[in-house]
Write an enzyme that holds these catalytic residues in place. Structure first.
Site: not given
Ligand code: GRF
Length: 195
Positions: A106, A108, A135, A144
Site C-alpha cells: 500500500n 500512504h 511511504s 497504514d
Molecule cells: C494519493 O495521495 C495516495 O497516496 C492516496 O490517495 C491519493 C490519490 O491517489 N492513497 P490516486 O491519484 O488515486 O492514486
C-alpha cells in the site's frame, strides 16, 4: 508476477504502476478493481488495456465479510500474486488480511510512522513539519502500518497549502510506488529510499 491494483478514485498511482510494468519487468497488471463505479481510474485502466472490475461496498451496508467475500471472488478469478492498494479507501477485516498475507502492499501519503490515517498533508503542515513525503509498506492488520518497503521525502516550502504539498508528494508517489513494486516482484524487500 500477476498484479491486481485496488483503487477508489482517480487512480493516478494505479496508472503509474500499470505504465511501469513493461518490457522485462517481472510483473504484469491483470486487473484493476474499484469499490466505486464512478471512479475516474476505471476508464484510465481500460484505456491502458487492463481488465477492470467494480465491487461496490455500499450494498453491503457495513457487512465487511460479505463485501470481502465478493471482492475475494473477483480477485481470485484473476489469480494475483501481488495486490497493490492505490488510494483504496476501505478498511479490511483480519480474515481478508490473512487470506492475502504477504501479497499486499500500500502507498500512504506521509512519512510513516507519522500521520497514519487521513488528511496527512494538512496535519503535517499544522505540526510545522519541514519535510513530508510518502511511504510504501506491506499491508498488515494495523491500518497504514507494516514493514516499510519505500519512502520518498519532499521539503515543505513556505506558503505551502495541503493541496500544494499533496501535489509535490504525489509526483514522488508515482516514482516510488513503481520502484518498490519492481523490487517486491523480484522478492527484494530492501527499502527504496528517495531522494
Ligand atoms: C494519493 O495521495 C495516495 O497516496 C492516496 O490517495 C491519493 C490519490 O491517489 N492513497 P490516486 O491519484 O488515486 O492514486
Amino acid at each position: 508476477k500477476r498484479v491486481a491494483i485496488l483503487f477508489s478514485g482517480g487512480g493516478s498511482n494505479m496508472v503509474a504502476l500499470i505504465e511501469s510494468m513493461v518490457g522485462d519487468h517481472p510483473a504484469r497488471p491483470v486487473v484493476a478493481v474499484s469499490n466505486n463505479a464512478e471512479a475516474g481510474g476505471l476508464t484510465k485502466a481500460q484505456t491502458l488495456g487492463v481488465a477492470t472490475d467494480v465491487v461496490d461496498h455500499r450494498p453491503f451496508k457495513g457487512d465487511r465479510d460479505a463485501f470481502e467475500a465478493v471482492l475475494n471472488e473477483t480477485l481470485a478469478a484473476h489469480a494475483p500474486d501481488i495486490i497493490c492498494f492505490a488510494g483504496f479507501m476501505r478498511i479490511f477485516t483480519e480474515r481478508f488480511i490473512s487470506r492475502w498475507a504477504g501479497q499486499m502492499i500500500n502507498i500512504h501519503p506521509s512519512l510513516l510512522p507519522k500521520y497514519k490515517g487521513l488528511n496527512t498533508h494538512a496535519r503535517a503542515l499544522e505540526a510545522g513539519e519541514t519535510q513530508a513525503g510518502c511511504s510504501v509498506h506491506e499491508v498488515r492488520l494495523q491500518l497504514d502500518d507494516g514493514p516499510l518497503l519505500g519512502q520518498a521525502r519532499v521539503p515543505v516550502l513556505s506558503g505551502d497549502t495541503p493541496d500544494k504539498l499533496a501535489a509535490r508528494v504525489l509526483e514522488q508517489e508515482h516514482i516510488l510506488y513503481p520502484a518498490v513494486l519492481k523490487r517486491f516482484a523480484e522478492g527484494d524487500k530492501t527499502p527504496v529510499l528517495l531522494p
